[in-house]
Design an enzyme around this catalytic site. Structure first.
Site, mmCIF file in Angstrom:
data_model
loop_
_atom_site.group_PDB
_atom_site.id
_atom_site.type_symbol
_atom_site.label_atom_id
_atom_site.label_comp_id
_atom_site.label_asym_id
_atom_site.label_seq_id
_atom_site.Cartn_x
_atom_site.Cartn_y
_atom_site.Cartn_z
ATOM 1 N N LYS A 5 0.823 -1.217 0.000
ATOM 2 C CA LYS A 5 0.000 0.000 0.000
ATOM 3 C C LYS A 5 0.856 1.266 0.000
ATOM 4 O O LYS A 5 0.535 2.232 -0.679
ATOM 5 C CB LYS A 5 -0.908 0.026 1.239
ATOM 6 C CG LYS A 5 -1.958 -1.073 1.237
ATOM 7 C CD LYS A 5 -2.770 -1.062 2.519
ATOM 8 C CE LYS A 5 -1.975 -1.453 3.744
ATOM 9 N NZ LYS A 5 -1.507 -2.837 3.789
ATOM 10 N N ASN A 45 2.326 -0.518 14.292
ATOM 11 C CA ASN A 45 2.351 -1.924 13.850
ATOM 12 C C ASN A 45 2.440 -2.015 12.338
ATOM 13 O O ASN A 45 2.659 -3.086 11.782
ATOM 14 C CB ASN A 45 1.093 -2.673 14.327
ATOM 15 C CG ASN A 45 -0.204 -1.946 13.992
ATOM 16 O OD1 ASN A 45 -0.197 -0.777 13.642
ATOM 17 N ND2 ASN A 45 -1.309 -2.640 14.123
ATOM 18 N N GLY A 98 3.898 -1.473 8.575
ATOM 19 C CA GLY A 98 5.222 -1.312 7.971
ATOM 20 C C GLY A 98 5.061 -0.753 6.580
ATOM 21 O O GLY A 98 4.474 -1.388 5.722
ATOM 22 N N HIS A 99 5.510 0.473 6.362
ATOM 23 C CA HIS A 99 5.453 1.026 5.011
ATOM 24 C C HIS A 99 6.883 1.146 4.512
ATOM 25 O O HIS A 99 7.696 1.786 5.162
ATOM 26 C CB HIS A 99 4.879 2.446 5.006
ATOM 27 C CG HIS A 99 3.529 2.551 5.628
ATOM 28 N ND1 HIS A 99 2.375 2.455 4.916
ATOM 29 C CD2 HIS A 99 3.164 2.746 6.911
ATOM 30 C CE1 HIS A 99 1.347 2.586 5.735
ATOM 31 N NE2 HIS A 99 1.800 2.754 6.948
ATOM 32 N N THR A 100 7.147 0.509 3.404
ATOM 33 C CA THR A 100 8.459 0.716 2.798
ATOM 34 C C THR A 100 8.247 1.551 1.550
ATOM 35 O O THR A 100 7.485 1.177 0.670
ATOM 36 C CB THR A 100 9.103 -0.622 2.398
ATOM 37 O OG1 THR A 100 9.074 -1.469 3.544
ATOM 38 C CG2 THR A 100 10.539 -0.438 1.962
ATOM 39 N N GLN A 115 -2.499 -2.249 7.434
ATOM 40 C CA GLN A 115 -2.959 -3.652 7.544
ATOM 41 C C GLN A 115 -3.913 -3.991 6.380
ATOM 42 O O GLN A 115 -3.806 -3.376 5.334
ATOM 43 C CB GLN A 115 -3.600 -3.927 8.903
ATOM 44 C CG GLN A 115 -2.606 -3.927 10.067
ATOM 45 C CD GLN A 115 -2.374 -2.558 10.676
ATOM 46 O OE1 GLN A 115 -3.289 -1.790 10.847
ATOM 47 N NE2 GLN A 115 -1.135 -2.250 11.019
ATOM 48 N N VAL A 140 8.114 -4.558 10.235
ATOM 49 C CA VAL A 140 8.206 -4.145 11.637
ATOM 50 C C VAL A 140 8.996 -5.160 12.459
ATOM 51 O O VAL A 140 9.852 -4.810 13.262
ATOM 52 C CB VAL A 140 6.791 -3.952 12.247
ATOM 53 C CG1 VAL A 140 6.873 -3.626 13.727
ATOM 54 C CG2 VAL A 140 6.052 -2.838 11.515
ATOM 55 N N ARG A 168 9.927 -10.850 10.757
ATOM 56 C CA ARG A 168 9.513 -12.266 10.707
ATOM 57 C C ARG A 168 9.314 -12.722 9.263
ATOM 58 O O ARG A 168 8.772 -11.977 8.448
ATOM 59 C CB ARG A 168 8.159 -12.441 11.427
ATOM 60 C CG ARG A 168 8.246 -12.329 12.924
ATOM 61 C CD ARG A 168 6.881 -12.560 13.559
ATOM 62 N NE ARG A 168 5.974 -11.436 13.309
ATOM 63 C CZ ARG A 168 4.723 -11.388 13.769
ATOM 64 N NH1 ARG A 168 4.228 -12.381 14.477
ATOM 65 N NH2 ARG A 168 3.956 -10.340 13.537
ATOM 66 N N HIS A 181 3.461 -6.845 -7.395
ATOM 67 C CA HIS A 181 4.375 -7.987 -7.311
ATOM 68 C C HIS A 181 4.167 -9.033 -8.405
ATOM 69 O O HIS A 181 4.515 -10.192 -8.194
ATOM 70 C CB HIS A 181 4.232 -8.701 -5.949
ATOM 71 C CG HIS A 181 4.926 -7.975 -4.812
ATOM 72 N ND1 HIS A 181 5.266 -6.663 -4.859
ATOM 73 C CD2 HIS A 181 5.349 -8.411 -3.594
ATOM 74 C CE1 HIS A 181 5.843 -6.319 -3.732
ATOM 75 N NE2 HIS A 181 5.911 -7.361 -2.943
HETATM 76 P P1 IMP Z 1 -1.201 -6.213 16.206
HETATM 77 O O1 IMP Z 1 -1.766 -5.268 15.178
HETATM 78 O O2 IMP Z 1 0.234 -5.931 16.534
HETATM 79 O O3 IMP Z 1 -2.080 -6.308 17.405
HETATM 80 O O4 IMP Z 1 -1.188 -7.671 15.551
HETATM 81 C C1 IMP Z 1 -2.388 -8.370 15.278
HETATM 82 C C2 IMP Z 1 -2.272 -9.177 13.995
HETATM 83 O O5 IMP Z 1 -2.179 -8.291 12.884
HETATM 84 C C3 IMP Z 1 -1.030 -10.071 13.913
HETATM 85 O O6 IMP Z 1 -1.360 -11.233 13.190
HETATM 86 C C4 IMP Z 1 -0.052 -9.227 13.139
HETATM 87 O O7 IMP Z 1 0.918 -10.014 12.490
HETATM 88 C C5 IMP Z 1 -0.995 -8.553 12.144
HETATM 89 N N1 IMP Z 1 -0.471 -7.273 11.645
HETATM 90 C C6 IMP Z 1 -0.414 -6.101 12.308
HETATM 91 N N2 IMP Z 1 0.108 -5.144 11.525
HETATM 92 C C7 IMP Z 1 0.365 -5.719 10.341
HETATM 93 C C8 IMP Z 1 0.883 -5.220 9.100
HETATM 94 O O8 IMP Z 1 1.201 -4.036 8.928
HETATM 95 N N3 IMP Z 1 0.992 -6.128 8.101
HETATM 96 C C9 IMP Z 1 0.613 -7.433 8.237
HETATM 97 N N4 IMP Z 1 0.127 -7.924 9.370
HETATM 98 C C10 IMP Z 1 0.001 -7.081 10.417
#
Ligand code: IMP
Length: 454
Positions: A15, A37, A39-41, A227, A322, A325, A353
């Site tokens: 995104k 939480n 991650g924007h690259t 997300q 972030v 993993r 992609h």
């Molecule tokens: P939280 O948002 O840290 O509470 O994580 C809840 C769930 O959302 C977990 O499965 C995370 O891996 C997933 N998640 C949170 N932020 C991202 C993101 O930016 N990309 C992909 N998965 C995310």
């Protein structure tokens, strides 16, 4: 006008790159949910910017807004702003006074709950950023908001109410010894200073009013979803979700503009040409592959097509922005996309992609599922039923690897024919036109079919 960018899968669809691609025409880029939480690259002229909180439009000199639906960790906010400044940029970021604040105790509690759930193998696999516990406090009407940081008396009063409760929760319910993350005096000092800086830099706004004024002045606003639809707390794969609404409705509640404003603009779904997931939960089209200790992984397609999963993971750089993993990998899941198209009302899609899949003999998609002897075309509401779904695959002929830079320059007709067949199938299934095709990580490596701001 407005353009809302929404993840149609499980996050990490690219995104940030799309926001950046169309950011030229936007004057303001606003986030409406989530926190650090995300991650924007964003790759600009060979330089990579990794952001987790600041809207990615800030890389291109746009006004960035964190709406009331966001949860804000001020330490991350200022770290990212300072880093961008060190690299010669001048980000203009505004933060909603109604947005909730993430405190160190939220992060600790996030970890404690994950640990407790791991006893029964039911951890979510969160990013550990304290997102869930902060939204819990918001819903529990005991949260501290950005506006409270600007008023030291209110800040102290709220901390005095909430922190002892949190401490007892950690110590007495979970039996974990607590540290300075629960120390009212030091929290007060640190967060009061954040409030001072927010005031000095004139960053705190009423987001709804701020954005409405900009729209009334004829400016373009982009809503940057973080997300994705399948980790939306309402429309996602509960409980393996984040605690906010990445879906398009969140753009209204999370900014203070009306649903009519959001729905009156474009809503562009971002689709990755295959699927990835970080964290637990089902993934019917999963390709397998050893990904360490990803929770919930063992129940899913273990080992099958491991080589292919590893190949796609490496080619696509599929590691969490972030957390670092490794991401689980699967074929495109079309029932998931139909669900996302309905929940969000896509007016267009961007498919990213497709270069990553180049060179494969064949490319599969999960077209529908078999569930209890019936063919179903969208995602069941419960995790257990989704996990019981067996995909019915359709197979597309693979497309050749090519000079993707040339493809981006020449436009859609230069996209390999088999890849176009794939894109047109997806477009038909979600009933939305293809606005862009991502053929590489750089902003220039995108085939733009239609700019939603034009
Ligand atoms: P939280 O948002 O840290 O509470 O994580 C809840 C769930 O959302 C977990 O499965 C995370 O891996 C997933 N998640 C949170 N932020 C991202 C993101 O930016 N990309 C992909 N998965 C995310």
């Amino acid at each position: 006008m407005t353009v809302t960018i929404v993840g149609s899968q499980l996050g990490d669809e690219g995104k940030g790159g799309v926001v950046d691609l169309w950011g030229d025409a936007a004057d303001v880029v606003a986030r409406y949910q989530g926190g650090d939480n995300a991650g924007h690259t964003v790759v600009e002229g060979g330089t990579e910017y990794k952001l987790s909180l600041v809207p990615s439009g800030a890389v291109r000199g746009k006004v960035g807004v964190l709406g009331n639906g966001c949860v804000v960790n001020p330490a991350t906010l200022f770290e990212e702003i300072d880093d961008l400044r060190d690299r010669g940029l001048d980000p203009d970021v505004r933060v909603a006074r109604r947005a909730h604040v993430i405190f160190p105790y939220h992060r600790v509690l996030d970890g404690i709950e994950e640990e407790a759930k791991s006893d029964s193998d039911s951890e979510v696999g969160t990013t550990g950023r304290g997102i869930g516990p902060t939204y819990e406090d918001k819903a529990g009407r005991r949260g501290v908001r950005v506006g409270d940081l600007l008023d030291p008396d209110v800040l102290r009063e709220k901390l005095e109410y909430v922190v002892p409760q949190k401490q007892r929760l950690a110590e007495e319910v979970f039996g974990v010894e607590t540290g300075e993350e629960f120390d009212i005096a030091s929290l007060y000092e640190e967060y009061r200073r954040y409030g001072e800086r927010l005031a000095e830099e004139d960053m705190a706004v009423d987001a709804g009013e701020f954005l409405a004024d900009r729209l009334a002045d004829g400016e373009n606003v982009m809503f940057e979803g973080a997300q994705g639809t399948l980790i939306d707390i309402d429309h996602g794969n509960y409980p393996y979700v984040t605690s906010s609404n990445p879906t398009a409705g969140g753009a209204a509640t999370g900014t203070g503009l009306s649903p009519g404003v959001v729905g009156g603009g474009e809503v562009v779904g971002i689709v990755k040409a295959y699927l990835t997931r970080v964290g637990s939960g089902p993934l019917p089209t999963e390709l397998g592959g050893v990904v360490g200790d990803t929770p919930g992984y063992d129940e899913q397609g273990e080992g099958e097509n491991e080589e292919l999963a590893t190949y796609i993971r490496e080619e696509g750089g599929e590691y969490g922005t972030v957390t670092g993993r490794p991401r689980r990998v699967g074929w495109l899941d079309v029932p998931m996309l139909r669900h996302a198209a309905r929940a969000n009302g896509f007016t267009g899609i961007a498919v990213n992609h497709i270069d990553v899949l180049a060179g494969l003999d064949e490319v599969k998609v999960g077209h529908s599922y078999d569930l209890d002897g019936e063919e179903v075309f969208t995602i069941p509401a419960t995790t257990e039923r989704w996990a019981a779904c067996e995909p019915n695959y359709r197979t597309f002929e693979g497309w050749e690897d090519t000079d993707w830079g040339r493809v981006a320059e020449e436009g859609y007709d230069a996209v390999p024919e088999n890849a176009r067949a794939y894109l047109e199938y997806v477009s038909e299934e979600v009933d939305a036109d293809v606005y862009a095709v991502g053929v590489g990580p750089d902003r220039e490596e995108s085939v733009v079919v239609e700019n939603p701001f034009e």
